[in-house]
Design an enzyme around this catalytic site. Structure first.
Site, PDB file in Angstrom:
ATOM      1  CG  HIS A   1     -12.564   2.567   3.571  1.00 27.79           C
ATOM      2  ND1 HIS A   1     -13.475   3.337   4.390  1.00 27.79           N
ATOM      3  CD2 HIS A   1     -11.248   2.872   3.796  1.00 27.79           C
ATOM      4  CE1 HIS A   1     -12.489   4.138   5.158  1.00 27.79           C
ATOM      5  NE2 HIS A   1     -11.502   3.772   4.501  1.00 27.79           N
TER       6      HIS A   1
ATOM      7  CD  GLU B   1      -8.663  -2.226   4.466  1.00 29.98           C
ATOM      8  OE1 GLU B   1      -8.092  -2.129   5.625  1.00 29.98           O
ATOM      9  OE2 GLU B   1      -9.267  -1.105   3.650  1.00 29.98           O
TER      10      GLU B   1
ATOM     11  NE  ARG C   1      -9.917  12.004   4.134  1.00 29.47           N
ATOM     12  CZ  ARG C   1      -9.753  10.490   3.946  1.00 29.47           C
ATOM     13  NH1 ARG C   1     -10.858   9.918   4.086  1.00 29.47           N
ATOM     14  NH2 ARG C   1      -8.683   9.985   3.587  1.00 29.47           N
TER      15      ARG C   1
ATOM     16  CG  ASN D   1      -1.794   0.974   1.071  1.00 28.72           C
ATOM     17  OD1 ASN D   1      -1.851   2.145   0.445  1.00 28.72           O
ATOM     18  ND2 ASN D   1      -2.801   1.326   2.093  1.00 28.72           N
TER      19      ASN D   1
ATOM     20  NE  ARG E   1      -6.400   1.031   0.174  1.00 28.93           N
ATOM     21  CZ  ARG E   1      -6.354   1.990   0.888  1.00 28.93           C
ATOM     22  NH1 ARG E   1      -5.262   2.486   1.574  1.00 28.93           N
ATOM     23  NH2 ARG E   1      -7.532   2.807   0.944  1.00 28.93           N
TER      24      ARG E   1
END
Ligand code: ADP
Length: 398
Positions: A178, A383, A239, A9, A89
């Site tokens: 996600h 993941e 955020r 990633n 990813r």
């Protein structure tokens, strides 16, 4: 030894890596190269639970970091020789990448093109892919897109009510992110329910630093809270999530913000951090609000309020619900956020088992609702395993 996949990633200043057992999803070796391009670059990893940190030279770039990761792997001979592929990813696959794919020059170009929608992420992914191709030239490399899981969203859910030409000409629409996590926990929920995924109506809430929630009807995602970028939806660590878009124009026109300042404000200085003025970290806020800090309490209350609002609206969309699933750092560990959320949903038939809610944390997964309630699960996401399985499929079985 089982076959393994190196899952990468690559961010703009870090590379997270994990060696994933393709059969079990276990990660015997995982770590992070961080502060790349800065003076304090370092490589930290754990092998069978034993932690090691290596200082990297100043301004280490992605290529050098991956070479260092390669050297770490060489020290673990048996593990290294069991690695059969590299899975990357990739945050944004746009409409072009509907599923994971083997990386060739065209795919790489496509990921680079999509950088206009996710500049920080996709350019770092391309740098990571090129460096990994140099470091592991004999291994097939596969791109697994965060957005691909949401290809099942119907058009009326993914379009914004903007002039249609903006969608047609510029791809402005909801994409969702996600995906690997929502995919993993939805399948785990189906397993816990003892049902086929195609028979399951689920709501999956991934609550980490970034937060997103997905409505899943008969096994397929039909709506999700993140949008054109990961900024939309729930209140997150830094955020703001949903906001009247006029706030952006007001900041620019009346308060002299530049577009870049608005973006930084909404992505990096808002959310739990912006409201609490203390921290983006849920644990810190829980501690502080217990000590009477009003700002910490307000930030957590806003987080839960937005979450409850989404859960209610997604119940309206998916129909009879089989399970609500919490995952991500907060969803997996914060008994407090789960309890606050479910307390507000009591009138919709949800209630928690206090002991299960308190005990299902730190990697444990399972039911946290009581016998009278609709099912609520907390599930530790994986993941990397989704990426590893897709990688093997694309590299060897497609
Ligand atoms: P990322 O989105 O960066 O992968 P994570 O999924 O690791 O982030 O989630 C990070 C969030 O999880 C932080 O807000 C952190 O405070 C929260 N978290 C982790 N452990 C706990 C805990 N025991 N209680 C409450 N929140 C926790």
């Amino acid at each position: 030894m089982n076959q393994h996949v190196l899952v990468l990633n690559c961010g703009s200043s870090s590379i997270k890596f994990a060696i994933i057992d393709a059969e079990t999803g276990a990660a015997p070796l995982q770590g992070i190269a961080e502060n790349l391009g800065a003076h304090n670059a370092q490589l930290r990893y754990s092998f069978d639970g034993k932690k090691t940190a290596i200082e990297l030279s100043d301004n280490t770039n992605h290529k050098e970091a991956l070479a260092s990761i390669g050297r770490v792997l060489k020290q673990h001979d048996a593990l290294q020789s069991s690695i059969i592929a590299v899975g990357h990813r990739v945050v944004h696959g746009g409409e072009r990448f509907e599923q994971s794919c083997l990386i060739d020059p065209l795919v790489k170009e496509g990921i680079r093109d999509l950088a206009k929608m996710a500049p920080l992420h996709n350019l770092a992914h391309v740098a990571g892919i090129e460096s990994a191709q140099d470091a592991f030239p004999d291994l097939p490399q596969v791109a697994v897109f965060d957005t691909a899981y949401f290809q099942t969203l119907p058009k009326h859910a993914y379009l914004y009510a903007l002039p249609y030409a903006l969608y047609e000409q510029h791809g402005i629409r909801k994409y969702g992110f996600h995906g690997s996590s929502h995919h993993f926990v939805s399948h785990e929920a189906a397993r816990l329910l003892n049902k086929g995924i195609g028979q399951c109506n689920l709501i999956t809430a991934h609550l980490g630093n970034g937060c997103s929630i997905t409505a899943i009807k008969q096994g397929k995602a039909i709506d999700t809270s993140m949008g054109f970028t990961p900024l939309e939806g729930l209140v997150m660590g830094t955020r703001c999530g949903d906001i009247d878009p006029s706030v952006a124009t007001f900041l620019i026109e009346s308060l002299d913000y530049s577009a870049a300042q608005v973006s930084a404000l909404m992505n990096k200085q808002s959310g739990l951090q912006g409201i609490s003025q203390l921290s983006n970290d849920c644990r810190t806020l829980e501690e502080q609000q217990a000590l009477g800090n009003e700002n910490a309490k307000l930030a957590l209350d806003m987080f839960v309020h937005r979450l409850v609002k989404y859960i209610g609206s997604y119940i309206a969309l998916v129909g009879p619900l089989d399970a609500l699933v919490f995952t991500g750092g907060i969803g997996e560990n914060s008994s407090y956020i789960r309890q606050q959320t479910i307390a507000q949903l009591a009138h919709m038939g949800f209630s928690l088992d206090e002991t299960l809610n308190a005990e299902t944390r730190f990697g444990r997964s399972g039911r946290i609702s009581d016998a009278t309630s609709k099912s609520v699960f907390a599930i530790a996401t994986n993941e990397e395993w989704v990426i590893a399985k897709d990688t093997i499929h694309c590299a060897f079985k497609a």
